[in-house]
Design a protein around this motif. Structure first.
Motif, PDB file in Angstrom:
ATOM      1  N   ASP A 227     -74.722 -31.651  29.245  1.00  0.00           N
ATOM      2  CA  ASP A 227     -75.652 -32.456  28.971  1.00  0.00           C
ATOM      3  C   ASP A 227     -76.263 -32.458  28.216  1.00  0.00           C
ATOM      4  N   TYR A 228     -75.201 -32.215  27.269  1.00  0.00           N
ATOM      5  CA  TYR A 228     -75.204 -33.235  26.181  1.00  0.00           C
ATOM      6  C   TYR A 228     -75.003 -33.916  25.565  1.00  0.00           C
ATOM      7  N   VAL A 229     -73.824 -34.818  25.734  1.00  0.00           N
ATOM      8  CA  VAL A 229     -73.722 -35.643  26.101  1.00  0.00           C
ATOM      9  C   VAL A 229     -74.356 -36.517  26.541  1.00  0.00           C
ATOM     10  N   PHE A 230     -74.786 -36.075  27.914  1.00  0.00           N
ATOM     11  CA  PHE A 230     -75.647 -36.849  28.766  1.00  0.00           C
ATOM     12  C   PHE A 230     -76.926 -37.641  27.832  1.00  0.00           C
ATOM     13  N   SER A 231     -77.623 -36.565  26.646  1.00  0.00           N
ATOM     14  CA  SER A 231     -78.248 -36.660  25.833  1.00  0.00           C
ATOM     15  C   SER A 231     -78.065 -38.037  24.997  1.00  0.00           C
ATOM     16  N   LEU A 232     -76.799 -37.438  24.455  1.00  0.00           N
ATOM     17  CA  LEU A 232     -76.906 -38.798  23.562  1.00  0.00           C
ATOM     18  C   LEU A 232     -76.677 -39.470  24.197  1.00  0.00           C
ATOM     19  N   PHE A 233     -76.366 -39.961  25.119  1.00  0.00           N
ATOM     20  CA  PHE A 233     -76.086 -41.143  26.276  1.00  0.00           C
ATOM     21  C   PHE A 233     -76.856 -41.343  27.627  1.00  0.00           C
ATOM     22  N   PRO A 234     -77.721 -40.952  27.295  1.00  0.00           N
ATOM     23  CA  PRO A 234     -78.409 -41.038  28.831  1.00  0.00           C
ATOM     24  C   PRO A 234     -77.857 -42.375  29.521  1.00  0.00           C
TER      25      PRO A 234
ATOM     26  N   GLY B 289     -67.745 -52.798  28.090  1.00  0.00           N
ATOM     27  CA  GLY B 289     -67.510 -52.658  27.207  1.00  0.00           C
ATOM     28  C   GLY B 289     -68.413 -51.316  26.704  1.00  0.00           C
ATOM     29  N   GLY B 290     -69.714 -52.008  26.510  1.00  0.00           N
ATOM     30  CA  GLY B 290     -70.346 -50.627  24.703  1.00  0.00           C
ATOM     31  C   GLY B 290     -69.887 -49.669  25.941  1.00  0.00           C
ATOM     32  N   GLU B 291     -70.178 -49.166  27.344  1.00  0.00           N
ATOM     33  CA  GLU B 291     -71.040 -48.021  28.256  1.00  0.00           C
ATOM     34  C   GLU B 291     -69.031 -47.516  28.243  1.00  0.00           C
ATOM     35  N   GLN B 292     -68.390 -47.791  28.364  1.00  0.00           N
ATOM     36  CA  GLN B 292     -66.651 -48.428  28.621  1.00  0.00           C
ATOM     37  C   GLN B 292     -67.161 -46.825  27.141  1.00  0.00           C
ATOM     38  N   GLN B 293     -66.593 -47.448  25.745  1.00  0.00           N
ATOM     39  CA  GLN B 293     -66.454 -47.188  24.510  1.00  0.00           C
ATOM     40  C   GLN B 293     -67.470 -45.833  24.412  1.00  0.00           C
ATOM     41  N   MET B 294     -68.865 -45.505  25.127  1.00  0.00           N
ATOM     42  CA  MET B 294     -69.321 -44.196  25.424  1.00  0.00           C
ATOM     43  C   MET B 294     -68.990 -43.612  26.153  1.00  0.00           C
ATOM     44  N   LEU B 295     -68.532 -43.845  27.324  1.00  0.00           N
ATOM     45  CA  LEU B 295     -67.913 -42.596  27.865  1.00  0.00           C
ATOM     46  C   LEU B 295     -66.609 -42.034  27.434  1.00  0.00           C
ATOM     47  N   ALA B 296     -66.119 -42.858  26.795  1.00  0.00           N
ATOM     48  CA  ALA B 296     -64.487 -42.293  26.027  1.00  0.00           C
ATOM     49  C   ALA B 296     -64.994 -41.509  24.609  1.00  0.00           C
ATOM     50  N   VAL B 297     -65.831 -41.699  24.114  1.00  0.00           N
ATOM     51  CA  VAL B 297     -66.304 -41.373  23.101  1.00  0.00           C
ATOM     52  C   VAL B 297     -66.400 -39.803  23.713  1.00  0.00           C
ATOM     53  N   SER B 298     -67.571 -39.819  24.600  1.00  0.00           N
ATOM     54  CA  SER B 298     -68.407 -38.881  25.700  1.00  0.00           C
ATOM     55  C   SER B 298     -66.964 -37.496  26.086  1.00  0.00           C
ATOM     56  N   ARG B 299     -66.585 -38.769  26.811  1.00  0.00           N
ATOM     57  CA  ARG B 299     -64.735 -37.637  27.215  1.00  0.00           C
ATOM     58  C   ARG B 299     -64.112 -36.933  25.845  1.00  0.00           C
ATOM     59  N   ALA B 300     -63.862 -37.061  24.702  1.00  0.00           N
ATOM     60  CA  ALA B 300     -63.477 -36.990  23.862  1.00  0.00           C
ATOM     61  C   ALA B 300     -63.899 -35.404  23.775  1.00  0.00           C
ATOM     62  N   LEU B 301     -65.762 -35.543  23.253  1.00  0.00           N
ATOM     63  CA  LEU B 301     -66.599 -34.719  23.208  1.00  0.00           C
ATOM     64  C   LEU B 301     -66.605 -33.005  23.984  1.00  0.00           C
ATOM     65  N   MET B 302     -65.783 -33.305  25.513  1.00  0.00           N
ATOM     66  CA  MET B 302     -66.065 -32.381  26.424  1.00  0.00           C
ATOM     67  C   MET B 302     -65.311 -31.482  26.189  1.00  0.00           C
ATOM     68  N   ALA B 303     -63.273 -32.223  25.310  1.00  0.00           N
ATOM     69  CA  ALA B 303     -62.631 -31.208  25.099  1.00  0.00           C
ATOM     70  C   ALA B 303     -62.929 -30.709  23.847  1.00  0.00           C
ATOM     71  N   GLN B 304     -64.216 -30.487  23.431  1.00  0.00           N
ATOM     72  CA  GLN B 304     -64.553 -29.782  22.107  1.00  0.00           C
ATOM     73  C   GLN B 304     -63.793 -30.180  20.886  1.00  0.00           C
TER      74      GLN B 304
ATOM     75  N   GLU C 121     -74.352 -44.649  14.973  1.00  0.00           N
ATOM     76  CA  GLU C 121     -75.554 -43.622  14.913  1.00  0.00           C
ATOM     77  C   GLU C 121     -74.977 -42.850  15.327  1.00  0.00           C
ATOM     78  N   ILE C 122     -74.893 -42.682  16.337  1.00  0.00           N
ATOM     79  CA  ILE C 122     -74.386 -41.375  17.136  1.00  0.00           C
ATOM     80  C   ILE C 122     -72.976 -40.495  16.943  1.00  0.00           C
ATOM     81  N   ILE C 123     -72.042 -41.483  16.119  1.00  0.00           N
ATOM     82  CA  ILE C 123     -70.988 -40.508  15.252  1.00  0.00           C
ATOM     83  C   ILE C 123     -71.529 -40.047  14.688  1.00  0.00           C
ATOM     84  N   ARG C 124     -72.091 -40.257  13.361  1.00  0.00           N
ATOM     85  CA  ARG C 124     -73.304 -39.617  12.732  1.00  0.00           C
ATOM     86  C   ARG C 124     -73.272 -38.412  13.528  1.00  0.00           C
ATOM     87  N   LYS C 125     -74.638 -38.305  14.460  1.00  0.00           N
ATOM     88  CA  LYS C 125     -75.229 -37.596  14.992  1.00  0.00           C
ATOM     89  C   LYS C 125     -74.732 -36.506  15.509  1.00  0.00           C
ATOM     90  N   ILE C 126     -73.399 -37.184  15.349  1.00  0.00           N
ATOM     91  CA  ILE C 126     -72.310 -35.969  16.461  1.00  0.00           C
ATOM     92  C   ILE C 126     -71.789 -35.528  15.351  1.00  0.00           C
TER      93      ILE C 126
END
Lengths: 410, 235
Positions: free
Chosen positions: B115-122, B137-152, B175-180
């Motif tokens: 849910d947190y990841v989806f809130s970062l990248f709706p 490309g941009g969405e894939q990058q978001m997905l890659a970052v989100s996937r890494a975040l899922m590993a906590q 912006e989102i990197i800073r937010k994370i």
């Protein structure tokens, strides 16, 4: 549809085919009477045939293109095959499975021993296909030497029985485990290889096993093979040939069910997910913390395990094995089963095995053209249904707003 | 938390990283900037164990990790977003994210993280049943970052998240990197060619040239450093 351009193209195709088939279809040299026969009528038939076929091919291609553009608009819900939706419904699923089981039980009593024997062979290939499906379909490791593990299983039982008189039921797990061990042995050196290179090394491995069996006379009795292998026992009851075959058939049915159960569970397990991820992208896989080495070795070992077990059953069924049963063509057939049926799809592999093994048996009249038909089918498959007869659909997990995650097949 | 001491690594005969020492403190955003072929990506790959470390030591909380396998390193909380995204193209967005949580068992927390990841990248939630390969490309990058975040991860290694993306999307991702970094207190180690953007969000930075660290300092001092300006900021 029938534009001048299309007619021109089809015409060129037929001219080309006439040229290609000219030496075989037109000229016939009778070496005894020393005459040359020119069968000019065949030119016409070849031209007409290829012209029509080319048209049909073009028509199908166009239809496929139109269809795929339609599907894109409709989204993925309608893209799933009828069969998948059918099996997704548990009510239908039990009916289908129940009736299949009933057919399997009745089958040998309705049909002759010959038919039963063919069916047993087909079921053996189902299990082989499911085993290779782990390696090729799930983990994405192209293995062209799969038959080696089959041979390991078969020879395990044959030799254990020949030298030590060990029975079928002891040899069954032994064959499977030994094959799995060989799977790991093959796996270790090829861990770093991918794609074509992996295919070549596995191909070589398959040939090495066969050549060793063929040439190491004292160990495996060389090209003459091992004979007088005992059929599987059933609490020491003596069986006639017919009952023994019947027994093996039922054994195989049970075995297929067990395999489907295990492979299905495996596919949805953590390991299964790791395999699928490994097939997709190795670097990302590592970054996610998946142990690449262990995952790959597990795929090789588990794939080989089933082949080993089927090998033992094969040896017990035919009571005679020789290295000639384990040539490359066997590997190619098993691989075709997986590709034709649908990589990663269990139902697909079952269909593929039944089609590829049963069709040649029932079309013996056309046996001369078997390879021709085989090639044509594979080409058409790659063009029209690259995902196989029944493509794989993974289980999807949807998190809902309840506490427990809801699992459903779709 | 992470310390590199005189690390050397490379491929075959080529030594790409020739003795690097750097330090990442907890909660920081650190950036490593440099030109093509300077050894940035190799440094990251060495930390996560995909490329083996030839000399020197890598310490995580004073424990040597350069001798461990990649999976062990991930277990210790270092997660990498590989260069060029490397998502799983034939898995759906949801399945990609599930793979990120591969090492974890806590279903409830995974769901919360999702849910947190989806809130970062709706946008990812909208596309969650779509195949990863069909994303832009941009969405894939978001997905890659989100996937890494899922590993906590405790430490997130980002390899050129701006690669091949439009300026507006780069801005969004940074912006989102800073937010994370702020929200979940994830330490971030960012490797970038886009020095300007990277230094704007980073606390400290290192400049790498030919496999060696040449300049280091706070992000601000690097932004004002004349050599850096000339070489990497194009001023």
């Amino acid at each position: 549809m029938f534009t001048l351009e299309e007619i021109k193209r089809s015409f060129l195709v037929s001219v080309w085919f006439v040229f290609l088939t000219f030496p075989i279809m037109v000229i016939r040299v009778d070496s005894i009477e020393k005459t040359v026969q020119w069968r000019w009528m065949n030119v016409f038939w070849v031209a007409l045939g290829t012209f029509v076929l080319s048209f049909v091919f073009r028509y199908m291609m166009r239809r496929k293109e139109m269809k795929s553009s339609d599907e894109d608009e409709q989204g993925d819900a309608t893209g799933r095959s009828f069969l998948h939706r059918w099996l997704a419904d548990p009510k239908y699923r039990y009916i289908v499975f129940g009736s299949l089981l009933a057919i399997a039980i009745i089958f040998p009593h309705v049909f002759s021993t010959y038919q039963t024997s063919i069916m047993t062979t087909a079921l053996m290939y189902v299990v082989l296909g499911l085993g290779l499906n782990i390696v090729v379909g799930l983990a994405g490791l192209l293995d062209l030497g799969y038959v080696a593990f089959y041979a390991v299983g078969a020879y395990t039982y044959a030799l254990l029985h020949h030298f030590f008189g060990i029975g079928f039921w002891v040899a069954l797990p032994a064959g499977g485990l030994l094959a799995a061990l060989f799977g790991i042995l093959l796996g270790i050196p090829v861990l770093r290889l991918r794609g074509d290179y992996l295919a070549i090394v596995t191909l070589g491995f398959g040939e090495i096993i066969r050549l060793v069996l063929e040439n190491w006379g004292q160990f495996s009795q060389g090209p003459s093979g091992v004979s007088n292998i005992a059929r599987p026992g059933f609490f020491g009851i003596e069986m006639s040939l017919d009952t023994a075959l019947l027994y093996i058939f039922y054994l195989m049915v049970i075995f297929v069910i067990v395999t489907i159960f295990f492979v299905n569970r495996l596919q949805d397990s953590r390991l299964g997910r790791a395999w699928i991820a490994l097939r997709e992208d190795e670097i990302a896989c590592q970054a996610m913390g998946i142990d690449k080495m262990r995952t790959k070795l597990a795929a090789f070992a588990l794939g080989a395990f089933w082949a080993g077990i089927v090998g033992v059953i094969f040896a017990a069924k035919t009571t005679f094995i020789s290295p000639r049963s384990f040539t490359f063509i066997e590997s190619a057939i098993i691989l075709s089963i997986v590709v034709l049926g649908g990589m990663g799809s269990i139902i697909g592999v079952i269909f593929g095995a039944l089609i590829l093994i049963l069709l040649p048996e029932y079309l013996r009249a056309l046996s001369e053209y078997r390879m021709l038909a085989f090639g044509a089918i594979l080409v058409c498959m790659m063009v029209f249904r690259p995902q196989g007869i029944i493509g794989s659909i993974r289980r999807t997990y949807t998190y809902q707003n309840k506490k427990k995650p809801d699992t459903k097949v779709s | 938390m992470l310390k590199l001491e005189n690390v050397q690594s490379g491929y075959g005969n080529i030594l790409a990283v020739k003795g690097i020492s750097l330090e990442v403190n907890k909660g920081e955003i650190i950036t490593l900037i440099g030109a093509n072929g300077a050894g940035k990506s190799t440094t990251l790959l060495t930390i996560s164990g995909i490329v083996s470390c030839r000399a020197g030591r890598i310490l995580l909380h004073d424990e040597e990790i350069h001798t461990l396998g990649t999976d062990e390193i991930v277990k210790r909380g270092i997660c990498q977003v590989p260069e060029g995204r490397h998502i799983f193209p034939e898995l759906t967005v949801q399945e990609n994210l599930d793979m990120g949580a591969f090492m974890r068992n806590d279903t409830k927390q995974i769901k919360a993280d999702l849910d947190y990841v989806f809130s970062l990248f709706p946008i990812l939630e909208e596309r969650k049943n779509q195949d990863g390969g069909t994303l832009s490309g941009g969405e894939q990058q978001m997905l890659a970052v989100s996937r890494a975040l899922m590993a906590q991860p405790k430490l997130l290694l980002l390899d050129e998240p701006s690669m091949g993306l439009a300026p507006l999307i780069i801005k969004q991702i940074f912006e989102i990197i800073r937010k994370i970094n702020e929200e979940s207190n994830t330490t971030i180690f960012l490797v970038e060619q886009n020095a300007n953007q990277a230094l704007q969000i980073a606390d400290r930075g290192y400049v790498i040239e030919n496999g060696k660290i040449t300049i280091t300092g706070s992000a601000e001092s690097l932004l004002n450093n004349q050599d850096v300006q000339k070489a990497y900021l194009g001023l």
